[in-house]
Design an enzyme around this catalytic site. Structure first.
Site, PDB file in Angstrom:
ATOM      1  N   ARG A  36      64.290 -19.906 -31.068  1.00  0.00           N
ATOM      2  CA  ARG A  36      63.251 -19.060 -31.335  1.00  0.00           C
ATOM      3  C   ARG A  36      62.787 -19.043 -32.626  1.00  0.00           C
ATOM      4  NH1 ARG A  36      64.892 -13.902 -27.268  1.00  0.00           N
ATOM      5  NH2 ARG A  36      64.480 -15.075 -25.260  1.00  0.00           N
ATOM      6  N   ASP A 141      60.303   2.431 -28.129  1.00  0.00           N
ATOM      7  CA  ASP A 141      60.984   1.190 -28.222  1.00  0.00           C
ATOM      8  C   ASP A 141      61.175   0.570 -29.905  1.00  0.00           C
ATOM      9  OD1 ASP A 141      61.437  -1.271 -26.005  1.00  0.00           O
ATOM     10  OD2 ASP A 141      61.410  -2.038 -28.198  1.00  0.00           O
TER      11      ASP A 141
END
Ligand SMILES: C[S@@+](CC[C@H](N)C(=O)[O-])C[C@H]1O[C@@H](n2cnc3c(N)ncnc32)[C@H](O)[C@@H]1O
Length: 278
Positions: A36, A141
């Site tokens: 990633r 979030d």
């Protein structure tokens, strides 16, 4: 040229990520981090992971740090995921609050919005006189990327392909022209939900009135036990006596100290006899 992530660099990222969001990266996650972050290094034209670490941890690195957190966190979610919780909300909790017509719910790791919108759809379908109710669903979030998606309320049609057609028609608008193939949550559903960024690691949360229900599903699994324990203490404070906590299907409070009453797998209640401190 392939850049290698050394053990020392992995430890630096592991510590930073744990400190910032409570997520524990174990050694098998090293490969995930490499795949990633490697792309991000190339985009930024950086020659080493150390250089990237200096960038995210240094002054002015806040935006890049957000991107790093986005890269390491998993945002998988669905409409009506783990449907038993929504049945419980409708069948058990709604009758209890009917006399006050007031409901405060927190979807505390809401990802791209499917969970809080499912809560809103469940309530909208179950409450005939919903306009006379005072309902607030807070959805939060850590990731600003998923929160922006959630706030738009726009989803690809395939995201709702498993849902009953009449439910989709009731709660979504069909995109036309450039938006063809997409659906948008109808304003009466979206209007029940407010999105904001909240880090579950923060010592306190920007929540004033005691909550009836907290959804904290499929995020605790990334936290170690001491972190989970601290989070449960905070949730306990913000719930009203008799309030409910829903956790994910692969999560349990079995191994941590907490004061909740276990009702059934993944559903807990704050005892009615405890005074709320929020
Ligand atoms: C797998 S999703 C769960 C979504 C939804 N609750 C569900 O069960 O379908 C986990 C979410 O937790 C968020 N998250 C991770 N660490 C967090 C933290 N420290 N504070 C708030 N949210 C966090 C991630 O950004 C991600 O969107």
């Amino acid at each position: 040229m392939m850049t290698t992530l050394t053990d020392k660099e992995f430890e630096l990222f592991k510590h930073l990520i744990y400190q910032q969001v409570g997520i524990t990266l174990d050694v098998p996650k090293k490969t995930l981090l490499v795949s990633r972050l490697g792309k991000r290094l190339r985009e930024l034209n950086l020659s080493s992971y150390q250089a990237y670490y200096d960038c995210v941890s240094g002054k002015g690195g806040e935006d890049e740090l957000m991107k790093l957190l986005d890269l390491v966190s998993t945002n998988k979610t669905d409409f009506f995921r783990e449907p038993g919780h929504f049945d419980f909300l409708r069948d058990q909790i709604l009758p209890e609050v009917k006399s006050t017509r007031t409901l405060r719910i927190w979807s505390s790791a809401s990802s791209s919005g499917e969970e809080p919108y499912t809560i809103a759809m469940t309530l909208s379908d179950a409450i005939a006189d919903i306009k006379r109710w005072d309902i607030k669903i807070l959805a939060s979030d850590i990731s600003t990327r998923v929160l922006a998606k959630a706030a738009s309320g726009i989803y690809e049609e395939e995201r709702v392909s498993q849902l009953p057609k009449d439910l989709v028609q009731r709660h979504f608008l069909c995109g036309k022209g450039a938006q063809a193939g997409k659906l948008q949550v109808r304003p009466q559903i979206a209007g029940l939900v407010a999105f904001r960024r909240i880090n579950l690691m923060d010592p306190t949360f920007p929540i004033r009135s005691p909550l009836d229900v907290i959804f904290c599903r499929n995020v605790m699994i990334y936290f170690d036990r001491p972190t989970q324990g601290r989070l449960m203490e905070k949730f306990f404070r913000y719930l009203r006596p008799g309030g409910y906590l829903f956790i994910g299907h692969s999560e349990s409070l079995q191994w941590i100290d907490h004061q909740f009453t276990y009702l059934r797998p993944t559903i807990y209640q704050k005892p009615v006899s405890v005074k709320s401190e929020a």
